[in-house]
Design a protein around this motif. Structure first.
Motif, PDB file in Angstrom:
ATOM      1  N   ASP A   1       0.878  -1.172  -0.133  1.00 58.75           N
ATOM      2  CA  ASP A   1       0.014  -0.123  -0.065  1.00 58.75           C
ATOM      3  C   ASP A   1       0.857   1.321   0.138  1.00 58.75           C
ATOM      4  O   ASP A   1       1.817   1.118   0.549  1.00 58.75           O
ATOM      5  N   VAL A   2       0.376   2.176  -0.497  1.00 57.08           N
ATOM      6  CA  VAL A   2       1.059   3.437  -0.569  1.00 57.08           C
ATOM      7  C   VAL A   2       0.784   4.231   0.535  1.00 57.08           C
ATOM      8  O   VAL A   2      -0.358   4.573   0.918  1.00 57.08           O
ATOM      9  N   LYS A   3       1.737   4.613   1.329  1.00 57.04           N
ATOM     10  CA  LYS A   3       1.755   5.638   2.168  1.00 57.04           C
ATOM     11  C   LYS A   3       1.084   6.885   2.125  1.00 57.04           C
ATOM     12  O   LYS A   3       1.656   7.539   1.126  1.00 57.04           O
ATOM     13  N   SER A   4       0.351   7.474   2.925  1.00 53.87           N
ATOM     14  CA  SER A   4      -0.162   9.027   2.898  1.00 53.87           C
ATOM     15  C   SER A   4      -0.745   9.239   1.527  1.00 53.87           C
ATOM     16  O   SER A   4      -0.471  10.123   0.786  1.00 53.87           O
ATOM     17  N   PHE A   5      -1.580   8.340   1.249  1.00 51.93           N
ATOM     18  CA  PHE A   5      -1.953   8.383  -0.058  1.00 51.93           C
ATOM     19  C   PHE A   5      -3.307   9.425  -0.377  1.00 51.93           C
ATOM     20  O   PHE A   5      -3.484  10.142  -1.345  1.00 51.93           O
ATOM     21  N   THR A   6      -3.749   9.747   0.694  1.00 51.22           N
ATOM     22  CA  THR A   6      -5.081  10.557   0.726  1.00 51.22           C
ATOM     23  C   THR A   6      -4.126  11.885   0.592  1.00 51.22           C
ATOM     24  O   THR A   6      -4.791  12.843  -0.602  1.00 51.22           O
TER      25      THR A   6
ATOM     26  N   THR B   1      -3.167  16.508  -3.422  1.00 51.07           N
ATOM     27  CA  THR B   1      -2.117  17.317  -3.795  1.00 51.07           C
ATOM     28  C   THR B   1      -2.011  17.397  -5.418  1.00 51.07           C
ATOM     29  O   THR B   1      -1.917  18.158  -6.244  1.00 51.07           O
ATOM     30  N   LEU B   2      -2.205  16.072  -5.911  1.00 53.22           N
ATOM     31  CA  LEU B   2      -1.708  15.796  -7.199  1.00 53.22           C
ATOM     32  C   LEU B   2      -3.059  15.794  -8.254  1.00 53.22           C
ATOM     33  O   LEU B   2      -2.984  16.187  -9.526  1.00 53.22           O
ATOM     34  N   GLY B   3      -4.120  15.720  -7.623  1.00 54.84           N
ATOM     35  CA  GLY B   3      -5.510  15.525  -8.308  1.00 54.84           C
ATOM     36  C   GLY B   3      -5.253  14.573  -9.292  1.00 54.84           C
ATOM     37  O   GLY B   3      -5.066  13.318  -9.114  1.00 54.84           O
ATOM     38  N   ASN B   4      -5.876  14.706 -10.599  1.00 56.13           N
ATOM     39  CA  ASN B   4      -5.918  13.650 -11.614  1.00 56.13           C
ATOM     40  C   ASN B   4      -4.404  12.981 -11.991  1.00 56.13           C
ATOM     41  O   ASN B   4      -4.492  11.939 -12.533  1.00 56.13           O
ATOM     42  N   ASP B   5      -3.348  13.712 -11.602  1.00 53.01           N
ATOM     43  CA  ASP B   5      -2.273  13.373 -11.886  1.00 53.01           C
ATOM     44  C   ASP B   5      -1.693  12.240 -11.074  1.00 53.01           C
ATOM     45  O   ASP B   5      -0.655  11.596 -11.240  1.00 53.01           O
ATOM     46  N   ILE B   6      -2.207  11.995 -10.101  1.00 60.54           N
ATOM     47  CA  ILE B   6      -1.896  10.800  -9.149  1.00 60.54           C
ATOM     48  C   ILE B   6      -2.009   9.547 -10.032  1.00 60.54           C
ATOM     49  O   ILE B   6      -1.254   8.608  -9.668  1.00 60.54           O
ATOM     50  N   ILE B   7      -2.843   9.513 -10.924  1.00 62.81           N
ATOM     51  CA  ILE B   7      -2.851   8.239 -11.948  1.00 62.81           C
ATOM     52  C   ILE B   7      -1.706   8.055 -12.732  1.00 62.81           C
ATOM     53  O   ILE B   7      -1.331   6.858 -12.441  1.00 62.81           O
TER      54      ILE B   7
ATOM     55  N   LEU C   1       0.774   6.542  -9.964  1.00 61.24           N
ATOM     56  CA  LEU C   1       0.428   5.269  -9.564  1.00 61.24           C
ATOM     57  C   LEU C   1       0.915   4.372 -10.990  1.00 61.24           C
ATOM     58  O   LEU C   1       1.407   3.101 -10.510  1.00 61.24           O
ATOM     59  N   ASN C   2       0.630   4.643 -11.990  1.00 54.73           N
ATOM     60  CA  ASN C   2       1.288   3.869 -13.309  1.00 54.73           C
ATOM     61  C   ASN C   2       2.503   3.506 -13.396  1.00 54.73           C
ATOM     62  O   ASN C   2       3.152   2.551 -13.680  1.00 54.73           O
ATOM     63  N   VAL C   3       3.550   4.893 -13.001  1.00 52.35           N
ATOM     64  CA  VAL C   3       5.082   4.611 -12.888  1.00 52.35           C
ATOM     65  C   VAL C   3       5.158   3.572 -11.817  1.00 52.35           C
ATOM     66  O   VAL C   3       6.087   2.747 -11.882  1.00 52.35           O
ATOM     67  N   HIS C   4       4.657   3.849 -10.602  1.00 56.74           N
ATOM     68  CA  HIS C   4       4.755   2.976  -9.419  1.00 56.74           C
ATOM     69  C   HIS C   4       4.425   1.395  -9.904  1.00 56.74           C
ATOM     70  O   HIS C   4       5.290   0.465  -9.582  1.00 56.74           O
ATOM     71  N   TYR C   5       3.024   1.359 -10.251  1.00 58.70           N
ATOM     72  CA  TYR C   5       2.911   0.009 -10.525  1.00 58.70           C
ATOM     73  C   TYR C   5       3.411  -0.471 -11.684  1.00 58.70           C
ATOM     74  O   TYR C   5       3.593  -1.995 -11.891  1.00 58.70           O
ATOM     75  N   ASN C   6       4.136   0.088 -12.577  1.00 60.03           N
ATOM     76  CA  ASN C   6       4.839  -0.586 -13.751  1.00 60.03           C
ATOM     77  C   ASN C   6       6.202  -1.637 -13.067  1.00 60.03           C
ATOM     78  O   ASN C   6       6.524  -2.532 -13.602  1.00 60.03           O
TER      79      ASN C   6
ATOM     80  N   ILE D   1      -5.975  -5.039  -7.850  1.00 58.56           N
ATOM     81  CA  ILE D   1      -5.458  -3.579  -7.473  1.00 58.56           C
ATOM     82  C   ILE D   1      -6.675  -2.838  -7.248  1.00 58.56           C
ATOM     83  O   ILE D   1      -7.360  -2.562  -8.039  1.00 58.56           O
ATOM     84  N   ILE D   2      -6.486  -2.281  -6.127  1.00 59.74           N
ATOM     85  CA  ILE D   2      -7.747  -1.423  -5.415  1.00 59.74           C
ATOM     86  C   ILE D   2      -6.801  -0.021  -4.979  1.00 59.74           C
ATOM     87  O   ILE D   2      -6.393   0.164  -4.078  1.00 59.74           O
ATOM     88  N   GLY D   3      -7.023   1.060  -6.191  1.00 55.53           N
ATOM     89  CA  GLY D   3      -6.485   2.317  -5.829  1.00 55.53           C
ATOM     90  C   GLY D   3      -4.933   1.995  -5.737  1.00 55.53           C
ATOM     91  O   GLY D   3      -4.350   1.901  -6.690  1.00 55.53           O
ATOM     92  N   ASP D   4      -4.418   2.699  -4.339  1.00 53.87           N
ATOM     93  CA  ASP D   4      -2.888   2.526  -4.112  1.00 53.87           C
ATOM     94  C   ASP D   4      -2.485   1.290  -3.723  1.00 53.87           C
ATOM     95  O   ASP D   4      -1.272   1.237  -3.339  1.00 53.87           O
ATOM     96  N   ALA D   5      -3.282   0.331  -3.397  1.00 59.29           N
ATOM     97  CA  ALA D   5      -3.177  -1.031  -2.832  1.00 59.29           C
ATOM     98  C   ALA D   5      -2.997  -2.038  -3.967  1.00 59.29           C
ATOM     99  O   ALA D   5      -3.819  -2.289  -4.859  1.00 59.29           O
ATOM    100  N   ILE D   6      -2.095  -3.097  -3.881  1.00 62.74           N
ATOM    101  CA  ILE D   6      -1.909  -4.253  -4.728  1.00 62.74           C
ATOM    102  C   ILE D   6      -1.831  -5.425  -3.834  1.00 62.74           C
ATOM    103  O   ILE D   6      -1.279  -5.669  -2.894  1.00 62.74           O
ATOM    104  N   LEU D   7      -2.569  -6.472  -4.244  1.00 59.23           N
ATOM    105  CA  LEU D   7      -2.727  -7.620  -3.524  1.00 59.23           C
ATOM    106  C   LEU D   7      -1.885  -8.816  -4.798  1.00 59.23           C
ATOM    107  O   LEU D   7      -2.487  -9.014  -5.854  1.00 59.23           O
ATOM    108  N   ALA D   8      -0.717  -9.304  -4.374  1.00 60.98           N
ATOM    109  CA  ALA D   8      -0.096 -10.379  -4.955  1.00 60.98           C
ATOM    110  C   ALA D   8      -0.223 -11.736  -4.675  1.00 60.98           C
ATOM    111  O   ALA D   8      -0.121 -11.849  -3.162  1.00 60.98           O
TER     112      ALA D   8
END
Length: 570
Positions: free
Chosen positions: A301-306, A311-317, A320-325, A341-348
């Motif tokens: 899970d990404v910390k301090s996601f809220t 802060t980033l608005g739509n740019d958060i996507i 996240l894509n850079v991170h999830y890649n 994948i649920i928002g900022d969290a990933i289950l592997a």
């Protein structure tokens, strides 16, 4: 492009035979059958003609013998020398012999030979065929004194012509052995057959060259299809050098279909887990099914996601894509699949794919790779900030954005029995109404999520359960598992030990010494000797010690202290 298809190459257990070879074999068989049957019929018809021709010849020779015998009879009446007349008849007969067993003879009505001449001059006949003799006498009684005759002999069956000689009172017979004519026919048949086979082989070579030339495009298509089946991946067939025919049109149609299917497969693989893709590629039906399995769950899970989202608005996507890649690459690289994948969290999920390493070991390796990947991303952002600050300071808004893109994660791992499979709706009558999803259900999933939450409390990047620690420790000594605490999460009645997997290949040995000292302080903490525990924790430069120092304060352990810390939140 694959190499040329060899005769009888295999796809699985199936032999692949070029269609050109099949066609060539069929044509060879048909041509040979046609030629041999035609040749046989022709010989049978020719044999009849030969028999008729021989009969004509023998009739001519018979007339000559008959005329000679009449003349010799007159000479005999004058000379009285019968032997001379027999010798004269034998000489005339011998001039008409054309085969090895040709005969000319004179046989009286009682079966006695009056003269006998054969081509090999070695035949010895004790008597004439009684059945044939009876036929000759019967015909003579009915006024038939000449005609065709067949009779047997010690050497074989004969056919020929006869004529009754009234002066001498015997039948003159001119005959040929049937096998002589058959041998000639067979000899001719063999010669023709050899010619047929020779010419057929010649035209087979020519035909093979032509067919191979005409079917080179199809052979190339077959090579491409075999390669696709072996790789289990659709590709385009090379038709750049193919002739303009219906086979090339078929290949072009396949290419169009292949592109459409590949697009569907690409989309399919992006939205479902790797084990479902592998099952579909193997040709097995994917339906509503599931079972209990022993798997390892990794929750990140990404910390301090809220804060980052605000802060980033739509740019958060994009962040996240850079991170999830990087995260998803690490999961797949270590034989894991992405459960959700649920928002900022990933289950592997680990344990559904074949691997040389255990599921727990793969999960721990992935956890550290994920934390390193996010650390590398933060380093890239820091380097970018330094470049900007060489010319100016960041504005207040830029500072907020910078803090927002400094992504950090926590990772929790647990293992155990879970339900793993597909759930949803499978409508066989109308597949468009179907919708299924691959899922994992069980307390282990929730536990992995709660362990991830503990990373924020204890200020460590990865937290694992005791079952993960035990499984990895049996397999490798690379990780030293540092016991962090025994906690009772909200909703549970029992305490659970949690561990930090120290990577001896990557982390500083002096840091390991501090964690080992931490475990000594933790032991005192469990035993209720908080004074000693505080002393140990204060002497360490580990963030995790602050949790215990704040928890203990200046007080001693409660009277009912069990060593288990009960969590009040999830």
């Amino acid at each position: 492009m694959a190499g040329k298809v060899q005769f009888f190459s295999r796809v699985g257990k199936t032999r692949i035979i070029p269609i050109g070879l099949k066609m060539l074999v069929v044509f060879i068989v048909l041509i040979l059958l046609s030629n041999f049957i035609t040749n046989f019929i022709s010989l049978q018809l020719t044999q009849r003609q030969i028999i008729n021709l021989n009969n004509t010849i023998m009739v001519s020779q018979l007339k000559e013998l008959y005329s000679t015998s009449s003349n010799q009879y007159q000479i005999y009446l004058y000379s009285g020398n019968r032997a001379e007349t027999v010798e004269a008849l034998n000489k005339v007969a011998a001039t008409g012999f054309t085969n090895a067993n040709s005969v000319a003879l004179g046989v009286s009505p009682d079966g006695q030979f009056q003269f006998f001449s054969d081509a090999n001059e070695l035949a010895v006949w004790p008597d004439f065929d009684a059945t044939a003799l009876k036929l000759l006498n019967t015909n003579r009684e009915q006024g038939i004194e000449e005609g065709s005759i067949s009779f047997g002999s010690p050497y074989g069956d004969y056919f020929g012509v006869y004529k009754y000689q009234s002066d001498w009172d015997y039948f003159i017979v001119r005959a040929e052995m049937r096998t002589d004519l058959q041998k000639n026919n067979y000899r001719v048949y063999m010669i023709i057959s050899i010619l047929i086979i020779t010419l057929t082989l010649f035209f087979v070579v020519v035909g093979y060259i032509i067919i191979r030339r005409e079917f080179r495009g199809l052979r190339s298509f077959t090579d491409d299809l075999i390669t696709m089946q072996q790789k289990k991946q659709l590709q385009l067939i090379d038709i750049s050098k193919a002739p303009n025919d219906d086979v090339t049109y078929m290949a072009a149609s396949f290419n169009a279909l292949s592109m459409q299917v590949n697009n569907l497969l690409d989309t399919f693989q992006k939205f479902v887990s790797k084990d479902i893709v592998a099952k579909a590629y193997a040709g097995r039906d994917v339906g509503l099914e599931g079972k209990q399995r022993d798997l390892a769950m990794l929750f990140s899970d990404v910390k301090s996601f809220t804060y980052r989202t605000e802060t980033l608005g739509n740019d958060i996507i994009e962040v996240l894509n850079v991170h999830y890649n990087r995260v998803i690459h690490n999961v797949h690289e270590n034989s894991g699949i992405v459960g959700s994948i649920i928002g900022d969290a990933i289950l592997a999920i680990y344990g559904t794919l074949d691997s040389k390493r255990s599921k727990a070991y793969n999960a721990v390796i992935s956890a550290w790779n994920i934390t390193r990947a996010t650390a590398e991303l933060r380093q890239e952002m820091l380097a970018r900030r330094e470049e900007i600050e060489k010319t100016r300071k960041l504005t207040e808004s830029e500072e907020k954005v910078f803090q927002a893109v400094m992504v950090d994660v926590g990772v929790g791992i647990d293992g155990g029995k879970v339900f793993y499979g597909t759930i949803g709706r499978n409508d066989f009558e109308d597949p468009r109404q179907s919708h299924m999803t691959n899922t994992v259900i069980g307390d282990t999933v929730n536990s992995a999520s709660r362990l991830e939450g503990l990373t924020r409390i204890y200020h460590i990047p990865v937290v694992v359960s005791e079952s993960i620690k035990n499984e990895v420790s049996e397999e490798t000594a690379r990780y030293k598992f540092i016991e962090i605490d025994t906690v009772q999460v909200k909703g549970k009645t029992k305490g659970k030990k949690i561990y930090f997997p120290f990577d001896t290949n990557e982390m500083d040995e002096s840091l390991l010494v501090q964690y080992q000292q931490f475990e000594e302080g933790l032991k005192a903490y469990y035993e209720g000797d908080w004074k000693t525990a505080r002393k140990v924790f204060k002497g360490l430069e580990l963030d995790v010690t602050q949790v215990f120092l704040e928890r203990m304060g200046t007080k001693g352990a409660p009277a009912d202290w069990s060593g288990i810390w009960a969590m009040t939140t999830k």
